[in-house]
Design a protein around this motif. Structure first.
Motif, PDB file in Angstrom:
ATOM      1  N   LEU A   1       0.825  -1.208   0.000  1.00 60.19           N
ATOM      2  CA  LEU A   1       0.000   0.000   0.000  1.00 60.19           C
ATOM      3  C   LEU A   1       0.862   1.263   0.000  1.00 60.19           C
ATOM      4  N   LEU A   2       1.937   1.242   0.797  1.00 62.35           N
ATOM      5  CA  LEU A   2       2.823   2.403   0.826  1.00 62.35           C
ATOM      6  C   LEU A   2       3.535   2.582  -0.511  1.00 62.35           C
ATOM      7  N   GLY A   3       3.902   1.464  -1.140  1.00 59.21           N
ATOM      8  CA  GLY A   3       4.539   1.550  -2.443  1.00 59.21           C
ATOM      9  C   GLY A   3       3.608   2.160  -3.475  1.00 59.21           C
ATOM     10  N   GLY A   4       2.345   1.728  -3.469  1.00 60.07           N
ATOM     11  CA  GLY A   4       1.371   2.305  -4.387  1.00 60.07           C
ATOM     12  C   GLY A   4       1.115   3.774  -4.108  1.00 60.07           C
ATOM     13  N   PHE A   5       1.060   4.115  -2.826  1.00 56.36           N
ATOM     14  CA  PHE A   5       0.837   5.507  -2.434  1.00 56.36           C
ATOM     15  C   PHE A   5       1.997   6.389  -2.892  1.00 56.36           C
ATOM     16  N   SER A   6       3.208   5.889  -2.742  1.00 59.51           N
ATOM     17  CA  SER A   6       4.385   6.664  -3.162  1.00 59.51           C
ATOM     18  C   SER A   6       4.401   6.868  -4.669  1.00 59.51           C
ATOM     19  N   ALA A   7       3.920   5.862  -5.418  1.00 60.05           N
ATOM     20  CA  ALA A   7       3.868   6.003  -6.876  1.00 60.05           C
ATOM     21  C   ALA A   7       2.910   7.120  -7.276  1.00 60.05           C
ATOM     22  N   LEU A   8       1.789   7.229  -6.573  1.00 59.13           N
ATOM     23  CA  LEU A   8       0.839   8.310  -6.854  1.00 59.13           C
ATOM     24  C   LEU A   8       1.426   9.670  -6.491  1.00 59.13           C
ATOM     25  N   LEU A   9       2.101   9.723  -5.336  1.00 60.09           N
ATOM     26  CA  LEU A   9       2.689  10.992  -4.902  1.00 60.09           C
ATOM     27  C   LEU A   9       3.817  11.454  -5.817  1.00 60.09           C
ATOM     28  N   ALA A  10       4.425  10.521  -6.541  1.00 55.82           N
ATOM     29  CA  ALA A  10       5.551  10.862  -7.405  1.00 55.82           C
ATOM     30  C   ALA A  10       5.162  11.856  -8.496  1.00 55.82           C
ATOM     31  N   PHE A  11       3.871  11.958  -8.791  1.00 55.48           N
ATOM     32  CA  PHE A  11       3.397  12.866  -9.837  1.00 55.48           C
ATOM     33  C   PHE A  11       2.842  14.166  -9.250  1.00 55.48           C
ATOM     34  N   THR A  12       3.172  14.411  -7.992  1.00 53.45           N
ATOM     35  CA  THR A  12       2.725  15.634  -7.341  1.00 53.45           C
ATOM     36  C   THR A  12       3.937  16.420  -6.849  1.00 53.45           C
ATOM     37  N   ARG A  13       3.670  17.498  -6.150  1.00 54.20           N
ATOM     38  CA  ARG A  13       4.781  18.298  -5.598  1.00 54.20           C
ATOM     39  C   ARG A  13       5.469  17.596  -4.428  1.00 54.20           C
ATOM     40  N   PHE A  14       4.926  16.426  -4.035  1.00 51.52           N
ATOM     41  CA  PHE A  14       5.542  15.660  -2.950  1.00 51.52           C
ATOM     42  C   PHE A  14       6.415  14.539  -3.491  1.00 51.52           C
ATOM     43  N   ALA A  15       6.949  14.722  -4.685  1.00 50.25           N
ATOM     44  CA  ALA A  15       7.726  13.667  -5.332  1.00 50.25           C
ATOM     45  C   ALA A  15       8.954  13.268  -4.515  1.00 50.25           C
ATOM     46  N   ARG A  16       9.591  14.241  -3.880  1.00 49.69           N
ATOM     47  CA  ARG A  16      10.811  13.916  -3.131  1.00 49.69           C
ATOM     48  C   ARG A  16      10.520  12.983  -1.941  1.00 49.69           C
ATOM     49  N   PRO A  17       9.559  13.328  -1.040  1.00 50.22           N
ATOM     50  CA  PRO A  17       9.257  12.373   0.041  1.00 50.22           C
ATOM     51  C   PRO A  17       8.667  11.060  -0.482  1.00 50.22           C
ATOM     52  N   ALA A  18       7.994  11.133  -1.649  1.00 50.29           N
ATOM     53  CA  ALA A  18       7.431   9.905  -2.218  1.00 50.29           C
ATOM     54  C   ALA A  18       8.530   8.902  -2.550  1.00 50.29           C
ATOM     55  N   ARG A  19       9.673   9.401  -3.019  1.00 48.92           N
ATOM     56  CA  ARG A  19      10.787   8.489  -3.348  1.00 48.92           C
ATOM     57  C   ARG A  19      11.273   7.773  -2.101  1.00 48.92           C
ATOM     58  N   TRP A  20      11.314   8.483  -0.964  1.00 46.10           N
ATOM     59  CA  TRP A  20      11.753   7.859   0.285  1.00 46.10           C
ATOM     60  C   TRP A  20      10.741   6.828   0.771  1.00 46.10           C
ATOM     61  N   VAL A  21       9.466   7.150   0.658  1.00 48.82           N
ATOM     62  CA  VAL A  21       8.428   6.188   1.055  1.00 48.82           C
ATOM     63  C   VAL A  21       8.514   4.946   0.182  1.00 48.82           C
ATOM     64  N   GLY A  22       8.690   5.148  -1.120  1.00 48.08           N
ATOM     65  CA  GLY A  22       8.810   4.013  -2.031  1.00 48.08           C
ATOM     66  C   GLY A  22      10.036   3.168  -1.729  1.00 48.08           C
ATOM     67  N   LEU A  23      11.155   3.826  -1.429  1.00 45.47           N
ATOM     68  CA  LEU A  23      12.382   3.095  -1.116  1.00 45.47           C
ATOM     69  C   LEU A  23      12.222   2.268   0.155  1.00 45.47           C
ATOM     70  N   ILE A  24      11.596   2.855   1.171  1.00 44.90           N
ATOM     71  CA  ILE A  24      11.385   2.135   2.439  1.00 44.90           C
ATOM     72  C   ILE A  24      10.481   0.930   2.228  1.00 44.90           C
ATOM     73  N   SER A  25       9.394   1.097   1.502  1.00 47.42           N
ATOM     74  CA  SER A  25       8.467  -0.016   1.286  1.00 47.42           C
ATOM     75  C   SER A  25       9.109  -1.117   0.459  1.00 47.42           C
TER      76      SER A  25
END
Length: 262
Positions: free
Chosen positions: A21-45
């Protein structure tokens, strides 16, 4: 209420589900202004999934649970009865189906043949939160036991229980165990600590007869790397769930010990 909450909370807190779920959430955030924290969430998941899938983490989690209660000699008598917990059997298209926990059922049949005077109690209804099925695990157990030649007069079924606590409470009501009787409890080794704690709290004195081990009991468990990710993820999920379940059952007052032992 506890049953419903446990199902809902575990769906969200299951480490495998949570990582996905966190990986999917980070993928969605990657297309927003929160792309930088999204990469960290994706990496952690992704790191969490890799560790659970390919490292010894899954067996490290489950090994202490399976080591808690030793196996015993199946031939030791006398045995008044054998309580088998559900989770391994069901019915599909009118026939018996078993899953990876099938050792619970096969060991029950072995014990029944070794101790022909013992009663066999199967505890298991429908554990699904949204199931609309009209058949229960007990129906599958009945088909299996009778199909393998066990005398129906020896068989007792609880088709109402939905979790381990209800297994213990309902089984005790069905058989009304007497002092001096010897009852064996058959369930997976990793599930045995929580099950024993619940049966003790319910006033049903049983002896642990663990089966269905994921770990080998050898030193290689702590360095073993799985070649099949789905199996390792399943073991990791089971291990996390049992440790969380031990804490939850203790807080709910369903057991008297955080980590019940012999």
């Amino acid at each position: 209420m506890f049953f419903i909450l446990s199902k809902l909370v575990w769906f969200l807190l299951s480490p495998v589900n949570l990582a996905i779920l966190l990986g999917g959430f980070s993928a969605l955030l990657a297309f927003t202004r929160f792309a930088r924290p999204a990469r960290w969430v994706g990496l952690i998941s992704l790191t969490a999934l890799v560790l659970m899938a390919f490292s010894p983490l899954s067996l490290v989690l489950i090994r202490p649970l399976e080591d808690r209660f030793p196996q015993q000699d199946a031939r030791r008598a006398p045995v008044t009865g054998i309580v088998v917990l559900g989770g391994a059997v069901g019915v599909a298209r009118g026939d018996v189906v078993v899953n990876a926990l099938a050792s619970r059922m096969t060991k029950a049949v072995e014990l029944a043949r070794l101790h022909p005077q013992a009663k066999i109690v199967f505890a298991g209804g429908t554990a699904s939160l949204i199931s609309t099925a009209t058949v229960t695990e007990a129906d599958g157990a009945k088909l299996l036991f009778e199909g393998l030649g066990l005398d129906p007069a020896r068989l007792i079924f609880d088709d109402k229980s939905r979790n381990t606590r209800e297994n213990a409470v309902f089984a005790r009501r069905l058989v009304d165990p007497k002092p001096g009787e010897r009852w064996l409890l058959v369930t997976s080794g990793w599930h045995m600590p929580r099950a024993i704690g619940v049966f003790r709290k319910a006033g049903f004195a049983v002896e642990a007869f663990p089966v269905d081990f994921w770990s080998s009991g050898e030193a290689r468990d702590f360095v073993r790397i799985y070649a099949r990710a789905p199996r390792a993820l399943e073991i990791a999920d089971i291990g996390f769930k049992e440790w969380v379940g031990l804490v939850a059952y203790r807080l709910a007052g369903y057991t008297d010990a955080l980590f019940p032992g012999p």
